[in-house]
Each structure stands twice: as structure tokens, then as C-alpha cells.
Design an enzyme around this catalytic site. Structure first.
Site, short mmCIF file in Angstrom:
data_model
loop_
_atom_site.label_atom_id
_atom_site.label_comp_id
_atom_site.label_asym_id
_atom_site.label_seq_id
_atom_site.Cartn_x
_atom_site.Cartn_y
_atom_site.Cartn_z
N CYS A 14 35.24 36.60 36.04
CA CYS A 14 35.06 38.05 35.87
C CYS A 14 36.29 38.56 35.10
O CYS A 14 37.24 37.82 34.85
CB CYS A 14 34.98 38.73 37.25
N HIS A 49 40.62 31.26 43.57
CA HIS A 49 40.06 30.28 44.50
C HIS A 49 39.31 29.20 43.74
O HIS A 49 38.08 29.09 43.82
CB HIS A 49 39.16 30.98 45.53
N CYS A 103 44.12 42.88 39.88
CA CYS A 103 43.00 43.42 39.10
C CYS A 103 43.07 44.95 39.12
O CYS A 103 43.26 45.54 40.19
CB CYS A 103 41.68 42.95 39.70
N HIS A 131 40.88 39.71 54.79
CA HIS A 131 40.98 39.31 53.38
C HIS A 131 42.24 39.93 52.76
O HIS A 131 42.55 41.10 53.02
CB HIS A 131 39.72 39.78 52.63
N GLU A 133 42.84 41.16 49.94
CA GLU A 133 42.62 42.41 49.19
C GLU A 133 42.56 43.61 50.15
O GLU A 133 43.15 44.67 49.88
CB GLU A 133 41.32 42.32 48.39
N CYS A 197 33.15 46.55 42.68
CA CYS A 197 33.13 46.08 41.29
C CYS A 197 31.78 45.40 41.08
O CYS A 197 31.34 44.62 41.93
CB CYS A 197 34.26 45.08 41.12
N SER A 225 36.01 29.28 47.55
CA SER A 225 35.72 30.58 46.95
C SER A 225 34.57 31.25 47.68
O SER A 225 33.43 30.77 47.65
CB SER A 225 35.37 30.38 45.46
N SER A 269 35.39 32.90 39.92
CA SER A 269 36.67 32.20 39.78
C SER A 269 36.50 30.80 39.18
O SER A 269 37.39 29.97 39.30
CB SER A 269 37.35 32.11 41.15
FE1 F3S Z 1 36.92 40.33 39.45
FE2 F3S Z 1 38.47 42.43 39.64
FE3 F3S Z 1 35.92 42.61 40.14
S1 F3S Z 1 39.01 40.37 40.19
S2 F3S Z 1 35.37 40.67 41.00
S3 F3S Z 1 36.81 42.17 38.18
S4 F3S Z 1 37.55 43.56 41.26
#
Ligand code: F3S
Length: 297
Positions: A14, A49, A103, A131, A133, A197, A225, A269
Site C-alpha cells: 500500500c 510484517h 504513514c 496493536h 498503531e 484507509c 501479517s 506488506s
Molecule cells: Fe497502508 Fe497507511 Fe493504509 S500503511 S494500509 S496506506 S494507513
């Protein structure tokens, strides 16, 4: 006989992971410059991951450390999940060079959580509290502000008049909406920031369609992952001949026996070179005159 391979268009990195790997590559490429001679380059937790990608970075000199305590000098790369405020402060205190690969979508969620708490809102964080995040998002909430991470906590909340909602970027829209519904029942004022996202949802949608069309389905990516494992679960529910593998080295003839159409997807990933390697392995295994490779959606 012609065989065909259908690859999910979104398969692989991503935006945020691509960016984090580019930052790590660039940092490794610069080597010791800026960090002092012999200064180590470390990532706080694996950058992504995917064990194979982490191994490649290790070969370039990026060492994975699990805690801030293990870092004393050099450069430290913060991965795409972000880092807690206290870990960042500890790193700053040590005077190490911070290379931030968080990100931007995660940064946005952190900022919303902080602003909501500063404006007097209780903060509802939709996501897995264990997690990294989610831990990083929660760490940006001002001290003293009420924080809720489950629907049960929201339902039991007392004395809260206004609440704001943010979500872990990989959450499902349905789960976010379940929290919104619970919050609307409990609090007179509710603000919602949709910080999901769409990279995860897009991969899942494409894989669902693909698994239904393929004779055999392959999901490529790290066993560690979560998003890849989830893709494999979704595909398996639709196509029982689904195989989650990390690399083409795990391909066996029985996996593709009798199959003419192979579907391929990969987690957010999974590097492109893993996907390319898999396609080569599949061609080898099928040993047929023609293999059509096309993208799905
Ligand atoms: Fe990837 Fe960022 Fe979305 S790491 S899954 S683009 S929040």
C-alpha cells in the site's frame, strides 16, 4: 493447454508501506553519513510484517530492535504504524536521529485523537488496543480525557456529554459504524472522523471477486501479517483451494494439480519481488506452452 493467472490489481504494497520501505532504503543507502562513523541504523520493531523484506533490509544494515531501551546511538526508523508519544520523547531524550516513516494516514488519526481530547471530547478509538498503531493513537490523547476502546465501555460510560470517534486505519467500516451507533445512543454529541484507509478494504474486495473465479487461489505474504492472514481467511471462505504462502519456495505440484486458472493476491506488506518470484515459480511448475497473466479489476 493455456493456463491463466489473474492477479489482483491492488496486490502488494500500500502507499504507506511503499513509502516506509523507500525511507528505510534511503536511510540504509546513506549508511553512516549523518549518524557518525559506525553509527547503527535501527528500526523500532520490524519495518513491515514481511520477514523476507525485513531480512533484505537487515542485509543493508537496518537492525530490528524491539524496545527503545536497546537504542543508544545512531539512527532509528519509526515504522508505518507510528510510535507512542512516550517512546518518541525517550528517543529524543537519547539524542538519536529519528527517521519518521509513520504513514500519513496514521498521523492523521493521532492528530484527530489529540485535538478531540484538547477540545474536551472523550475519545473512542475503534481498533485492537494491543496493536502498535492503536497504542500510538491512544498515546496522543491528552491526559485525563476519557478513552473508550470497546462498545461495552461506550455503553457503560457515565458523565460524558460529548465524544469523538477515530479508527485504526485497517478497521472495517461496519465495525466503525457499530461504535458510532453505540456512541449515538449514549452521548448527546458525537463527532466521527473516518480514519479508515481504503487500502485494506480494496484488497479484500478484489480478493473476494478473484477467489470466486479461480480454480486455485494464492495469497502471498508474511505469516505474521494480520492483513495477509485476513485476506487468506476471506479467500478460503469462498474458495477452499486457497493457499497462504510466503514465497514461491512453498509451491508444490499438488497445489495446482488440475487447475487452469490461478488467482493471486498479496497483503499490503508483500513486496513486488515476492509476487514476481511466485509467478516465475508457477510458470516453472505448470510447464505449459502459454500462461496468460492479467490483472483483475
Ligand atoms: Fe497502508 Fe497507511 Fe493504509 S500503511 S494500509 S496506506 S494507513
Amino acid at each position: 493447454m493455456t493456463k491463466s493467472v489473474l492477479i489482483a490489481r491492488s496486490a502488494g504494497f500500500c502507499f504507506g508501506v511503499k513509502r516506509a520501505i523507500a525511507i528505510a532504503d534511503e536511510t540504509a543507502g546513506k549508511g553512516e553519513a549523518g549518524g557518525g562513523k559506525g553509527a547503527p541504523i535501527q528500526s523500532l520493531g520490524p519495518i513491515i510484517h514481511n520477514p523476507q523484506a525485513v531480512e533484505r533490509l537487515q542485509e543493508k544494515g537496518v537492525r530490528v530492535v524491539e524496545t527503545v531501551d536497546e537504542i543508544s546511538c545512531g539512527k532509528v526508523i519509526i515504522r508505518s504504524h507510528g510510535v507512542t508519544r512516550s517512546d518518541r520523547a525517550a528517543l529524543e531524550g537519547k539524542g538519536v536521529m529519528i527517521v519518521d516513516a509513520t504513514c500519513p494516514f496514521v498521523t492523521k488519526a493521532q492528530e484527530h485523537a489529540r485535538t478531540l481530547s484538547r477540545d474536551g471530547y472523550a475519545v473512542v478509538v475503534v481498533g485492537d488496543p494491543n496493536h502498535p498503531e492503536v497504542k500510538s493513537i491512544i498515546s496522543y490523547i491528552e491526559k485525563g480525557a476519557p478513552v473508550f476502546t470497546s462498545i461495552a465501555e461506550v455503553a457503560a460510560a457515565k458523565g460524558v456529554r460529548k465524544a469523538g470517534i477515530v479508527a485504526q486505519t485497517t478497521q472495517s467500516f461496519d465495525n466503525l459504524m457499530a461504535f458510532v451507533a453505540a456512541a449515538m445512543k449514549r452521548f448527546p454529541e458525537v463527532r466521527v472522523f473516518n480514519t479508515i484507509c481504503n487500502a485494506t478494504a480494496l484488497r479484500q474486495q478484489e480478493s473476494t471477486g478473484l477467489a470466486g473465479m479461480a480454480d486455485v487461489m494464492f495469497v502471498l505474504g508474511g505469516y505474521n501479517s494480520a492483513n495477509t492472514r485476513r485476506l487468506a481467511e476471506i479467500c478460503k471462505a469462498i474458495n477452499p483451494r486457497t493457499h497462504h504462502i510466503e514465497t514461491e519456495g512453498e509451491l508444490t505440484p499438488s497445489m495446482v494439480e488440475g487447475a487452469s486458472v490461478a488467482g493471486v493476491t498479496a497483503g499490503a506488506s508483500t513486496p513486488q519481488w515476492i509476487i514476481d518470484g511466485f509467478l516465475e515459480g508457477l510458470k516453472e511448475l505448470w510447464k505449459c506452452d502459454t500462461i496468460e497473466v492479467s490483472f483483475y479489476r
